[in-house]
Design a protein around this motif. Sequence first.
Motif, PDB file in Angstrom:
ATOM      1  N   TRP A  76       4.060  -8.472 -31.458  1.00 28.63           N
ATOM      2  CA  TRP A  76       4.065  -6.892 -31.384  1.00 28.63           C
ATOM      3  C   TRP A  76       4.798  -6.296 -30.559  1.00 28.63           C
ATOM      4  O   TRP A  76       4.303  -5.935 -29.534  1.00 28.63           O
ATOM      5  N   PHE A  79       3.531  -2.731 -28.493  1.00 30.98           N
ATOM      6  CA  PHE A  79       2.052  -2.703 -28.879  1.00 30.98           C
ATOM      7  C   PHE A  79       1.232  -2.155 -27.737  1.00 30.98           C
ATOM      8  O   PHE A  79       0.272  -1.261 -27.896  1.00 30.98           O
ATOM      9  N   SER A 127      -2.903  -1.676 -38.898  1.00 31.09           N
ATOM     10  CA  SER A 127      -2.052  -2.822 -39.085  1.00 31.09           C
ATOM     11  C   SER A 127      -2.768  -4.333 -39.255  1.00 31.09           C
ATOM     12  O   SER A 127      -1.776  -4.905 -39.698  1.00 31.09           O
ATOM     13  N   ALA A 154       1.821   1.000 -35.892  1.00 34.03           N
ATOM     14  CA  ALA A 154       2.823   0.090 -36.566  1.00 34.03           C
ATOM     15  C   ALA A 154       3.908   0.713 -37.437  1.00 34.03           C
ATOM     16  O   ALA A 154       3.420   1.485 -38.289  1.00 34.03           O
ATOM     17  N   TRP A 157       6.277  -4.107 -40.907  1.00 31.43           N
ATOM     18  CA  TRP A 157       5.659  -5.379 -41.017  1.00 31.43           C
ATOM     19  C   TRP A 157       6.491  -6.226 -41.880  1.00 31.43           C
ATOM     20  O   TRP A 157       6.976  -5.966 -43.052  1.00 31.43           O
TER      21      TRP A 157
END
Length: 162
Positions: A76, A79, A127, A154, A157
């Motif tokens: 991540w 994050f 997310s 986010a 992905w």
Amino acid sequence: MQAILATLGYVLSPDRQQVLMIRRDARPDDIHYGYYNGLGGKLEPGEDVVAGLRREIHEEAGLDCTGIELAGTVSWPGFGRNGENWFGFLFRVTEWTGDPHTSNDEGSLHWMPVEEILAGKHPMWESDRHFLPLVFATTPQVFHGVMPFTAGKAVSWDFTTL
């Protein structure tokens, strides 16, 4: 990339139909406030990921993990509250002993139907809905994903399975 190493464990009921989740409702300044999440946290120096998971589950829920499966990993980038990078090891806890706490310093603990979690019926990080189907798959495969964050959201992905 430097990252904060962490574990995230999903404690399953014996029939695998429910999962023990924490509702982060103890501290309004918590970045996760109001969200349901698995159990876990940062690794301590000198601690391997399985030992860290066992420690965190014991501290947060009062359970001792006896059956653990690696679900996967997620990177991540960006994050953290201040844009820190996190790298998480995600596990299914399939067997455990003890009686789970009802709460801890971070929030209240709840047994939630897995199908409701997957259907998005409870407040969670938006997310999480990308990787939770991989964690709770009927025939799971270990996955390794990356989910960059910008300004608390986010932005993409991607993952591979083994």
